[in-house]
Design an enzyme around this catalytic site. Structure first.
Site, PDB file in Angstrom:
ATOM      1  N   ARG A  12       0.928  -1.255  -0.006  1.00 34.15           N
ATOM      2  CA  ARG A  12       0.023   0.016  -0.062  1.00 34.15           C
ATOM      3  C   ARG A  12       0.874   1.119   0.043  1.00 34.15           C
ATOM      4  O   ARG A  12       2.156   1.160   0.355  1.00 34.15           O
ATOM      5  CB  ARG A  12      -0.705   0.047   1.389  1.00 34.15           C
ATOM      6  CG  ARG A  12      -1.910  -0.859   1.272  1.00 34.15           C
ATOM      7  CD  ARG A  12      -3.074  -0.548   2.219  1.00 34.15           C
ATOM      8  NE  ARG A  12      -2.379  -0.452   3.605  1.00 34.15           N
ATOM      9  CZ  ARG A  12      -2.948   0.353   4.426  1.00 34.15           C
ATOM     10  NH1 ARG A  12      -3.533   1.349   4.087  1.00 34.15           N
ATOM     11  NH2 ARG A  12      -2.431   0.378   5.851  1.00 34.15           N
ATOM     12  N   GLY A  13       0.429   2.367  -0.387  1.00 34.85           N
ATOM     13  CA  GLY A  13       0.817   3.697  -0.033  1.00 34.85           C
ATOM     14  C   GLY A  13       2.149   3.666  -0.929  1.00 34.85           C
ATOM     15  O   GLY A  13       2.433   3.254  -1.995  1.00 34.85           O
ATOM     16  N   ILE A  14       3.290   4.458  -0.420  1.00 30.51           N
ATOM     17  CA  ILE A  14       4.787   4.459  -1.152  1.00 30.51           C
ATOM     18  C   ILE A  14       5.092   3.084  -1.315  1.00 30.51           C
ATOM     19  O   ILE A  14       5.850   3.008  -2.312  1.00 30.51           O
ATOM     20  CB  ILE A  14       5.393   5.355  -0.282  1.00 30.51           C
ATOM     21  CG1 ILE A  14       4.896   6.978  -0.308  1.00 30.51           C
ATOM     22  CG2 ILE A  14       6.917   5.454  -0.728  1.00 30.51           C
ATOM     23  CD1 ILE A  14       5.834   7.675   0.624  1.00 30.51           C
ATOM     24  N   ASN A  82      10.263   0.468   4.933  1.00 36.16           N
ATOM     25  CA  ASN A  82       9.121   1.502   4.408  1.00 36.16           C
ATOM     26  C   ASN A  82       8.077   1.638   5.448  1.00 36.16           C
ATOM     27  O   ASN A  82       7.332   2.790   5.553  1.00 36.16           O
ATOM     28  CB  ASN A  82       8.714   1.392   3.103  1.00 36.16           C
ATOM     29  CG  ASN A  82       7.476   2.000   2.512  1.00 36.16           C
ATOM     30  OD1 ASN A  82       7.529   3.053   2.526  1.00 36.16           O
ATOM     31  ND2 ASN A  82       6.442   1.239   2.727  1.00 36.16           N
ATOM     32  N   ASP A  88      -0.526  10.568  15.822  1.00 33.24           N
ATOM     33  CA  ASP A  88      -0.139  12.118  16.125  1.00 33.24           C
ATOM     34  C   ASP A  88      -0.921  12.642  17.277  1.00 33.24           C
ATOM     35  O   ASP A  88      -2.110  12.266  17.776  1.00 33.24           O
ATOM     36  CB  ASP A  88      -0.794  12.875  14.931  1.00 33.24           C
ATOM     37  CG  ASP A  88       0.096  12.503  13.666  1.00 33.24           C
ATOM     38  OD1 ASP A  88       1.099  11.983  13.774  1.00 33.24           O
ATOM     39  OD2 ASP A  88      -0.035  13.188  12.535  1.00 33.24           O
ATOM     40  N   GLN A 141       7.993  17.834  13.726  1.00 33.97           N
ATOM     41  CA  GLN A 141       6.395  18.526  13.303  1.00 33.97           C
ATOM     42  C   GLN A 141       5.500  18.529  14.665  1.00 33.97           C
ATOM     43  O   GLN A 141       5.478  17.598  15.446  1.00 33.97           O
ATOM     44  CB  GLN A 141       5.890  17.396  12.403  1.00 33.97           C
ATOM     45  CG  GLN A 141       4.393  17.576  12.132  1.00 33.97           C
ATOM     46  CD  GLN A 141       4.053  18.964  11.211  1.00 33.97           C
ATOM     47  OE1 GLN A 141       4.870  19.643  10.569  1.00 33.97           O
ATOM     48  NE2 GLN A 141       2.995  19.442  11.487  1.00 33.97           N
ATOM     49  N   GLY A 143       2.855  17.794  16.945  1.00 33.80           N
ATOM     50  CA  GLY A 143       2.019  16.651  17.195  1.00 33.80           C
ATOM     51  C   GLY A 143       2.631  15.313  16.869  1.00 33.80           C
ATOM     52  O   GLY A 143       1.935  14.187  16.769  1.00 33.80           O
ATOM     53  N   TYR A 147       6.778  10.263  15.938  1.00 30.83           N
ATOM     54  CA  TYR A 147       7.030   9.982  14.771  1.00 30.83           C
ATOM     55  C   TYR A 147       8.460  10.712  14.259  1.00 30.83           C
ATOM     56  O   TYR A 147       9.152  10.140  13.601  1.00 30.83           O
ATOM     57  CB  TYR A 147       5.946  10.683  13.779  1.00 30.83           C
ATOM     58  CG  TYR A 147       5.878   9.979  12.450  1.00 30.83           C
ATOM     59  CD1 TYR A 147       5.333   9.123  11.740  1.00 30.83           C
ATOM     60  CD2 TYR A 147       6.551  11.076  11.262  1.00 30.83           C
ATOM     61  CE1 TYR A 147       5.515   8.682  10.535  1.00 30.83           C
ATOM     62  CE2 TYR A 147       6.540  10.819   9.992  1.00 30.83           C
ATOM     63  CZ  TYR A 147       5.936   9.720   9.545  1.00 30.83           C
ATOM     64  OH  TYR A 147       5.951   9.268   8.086  1.00 30.83           O
ATOM     65  N   PRO A 177      10.948  11.474   2.353  1.00 30.93           N
ATOM     66  CA  PRO A 177       9.748  12.043   1.758  1.00 30.93           C
ATOM     67  C   PRO A 177       9.078  13.184   2.547  1.00 30.93           C
ATOM     68  O   PRO A 177       9.113  13.300   3.636  1.00 30.93           O
ATOM     69  CB  PRO A 177       8.977  10.973   1.363  1.00 30.93           C
ATOM     70  CG  PRO A 177       9.678   9.770   1.910  1.00 30.93           C
ATOM     71  CD  PRO A 177      10.662  10.304   2.896  1.00 30.93           C
TER      72      PRO A 177
END
Ligand code: CAA
Length: 240
Positions: A12-14, A82, A88, A141, A143, A147, A177
């Site tokens: 899925r996704g990237i 990945n 968050d 970032q 919140g 992460y 990314p």
């Protein structure tokens, strides 16, 4: 290219675009997934390649399944770390479980999976390990203490493992990314996402295939002299 590539979060996704790019390059891909059976089956049906279900934050599972993948498909020459999740929330509101879940899934998984493949790569004198970090590991970032810490950790991990591995023909690189069109960014509150897009000089989010193209290059023989590097792909949102 030939050989076997493992892509965690590869259905899925990237990760899906990374798996497809490596398949197009001629590699046999083992995509690792954890929850989404439908996406895994679609991946198998559409590509004819394998999807294996296990938890990359579980050390023993990684050891066992990498052994199985090598038995089924052959020695692993490319590993793409990945798989990642977000949970968050500002630190003062963050339950401790959300700290551990993100650190273990996003960062400890890199240790678990790299440990499972690096011995074979060292014996064969060849390997490519590519870690998908994030712009938010570079700049922080709001919140995302969990992460951002995990993604920054991946950059340090990349550099240390590159130093240990370079003399054995193994390269270890990180890609950061920016905001990419995936389920992960789609889950954000629209007004928060809109304000982030306004801060991207390219005035758009990235596409998963724009990250997959960098992985494809790093996995190739052409990238043999790139080691321990951190490549940003974020539309100019953050320049380090
Ligand atoms: N900078 C400074 N202050 C901010 C801020 C920011 N970026 N964002 C919010 N605040 C402030 C708000 O103005 C508000 O202040 P007041 O109470 O004084 O008005 C306060 O912080 C609380 O803000 P929210 O109402 O937004 O708080 P919340 O608890 O409802 O939501 C949040 C917090 C979930 C973290 C939300 O802000 C959010 O979604 N932020 C974006 C997180 C993000 O970028 N996630 C990326 C996910 S995709 C990904 O991670 C992939 C990748 O690699 C790029």
């Amino acid at each position: 290219m030939n050989g076997v590539a493992i892509v965690t979060g590869g259905t899925r996704g990237i990760g899906l675009d990374i798996s497809k790019a490596l398949i197009a390059d001629g590699l046999k891909v083992a995509a690792v997934y954890h929850g989404n059976e439908d996406a895994a089956q679609k991946f198998r049906d559409e590509t004819g390649h394998h999807a294996f279900k296990f938890d990359v934050s579980d050390y023993e599972a990684c050891e066992k399944w990498v052994e199985q993948i090598e038995k089924d498909l052959g020695p692993v020459s490319v590993l793409v770390n990945n798989a990642g999740i977000t949970k968050d929330g500002a630190l003062h509101k963050m339950p401790v479980e959300n700290w551990h879940a993100v650190i273990e899934t996003n960062l400890t998984s890199c240790f678990n999976m790299s440990k499972a493949v690096v011995g074979g790569m060292r014996e064969r004198g060849y390997g490519r390990i590519i870690n998908i970090s994030s712009i938010n590991g570079q700049k922080g970032q709001f919140g995302q203490t969990n992460y951002s810490a995990a993604k920054a950790g991946m950059i340090g991990f990349t550099k240390a493992l590159a130093l240990e591995s370079a003399a054995k023909g193994i390269t270890v690189n990180a890609i950061c990314p920016g905001y990419i069109e995936t389920d992960m960014t789609a889950a954000m509150r629209q007004e928060v996402l809109d304000s982030i897009i306004r801060s991207i000089p390219a005035a758009r989010m990235g596409k998963p295939d724009e990250i997959a193209a960098i992985v494809s290059f790093l996995a190739s023989d052409k990238a043999g002299f790139m080691n321990g590097s951190t490549i940003s792909a974020n539309g100019g949102q953050y320049m380090s």
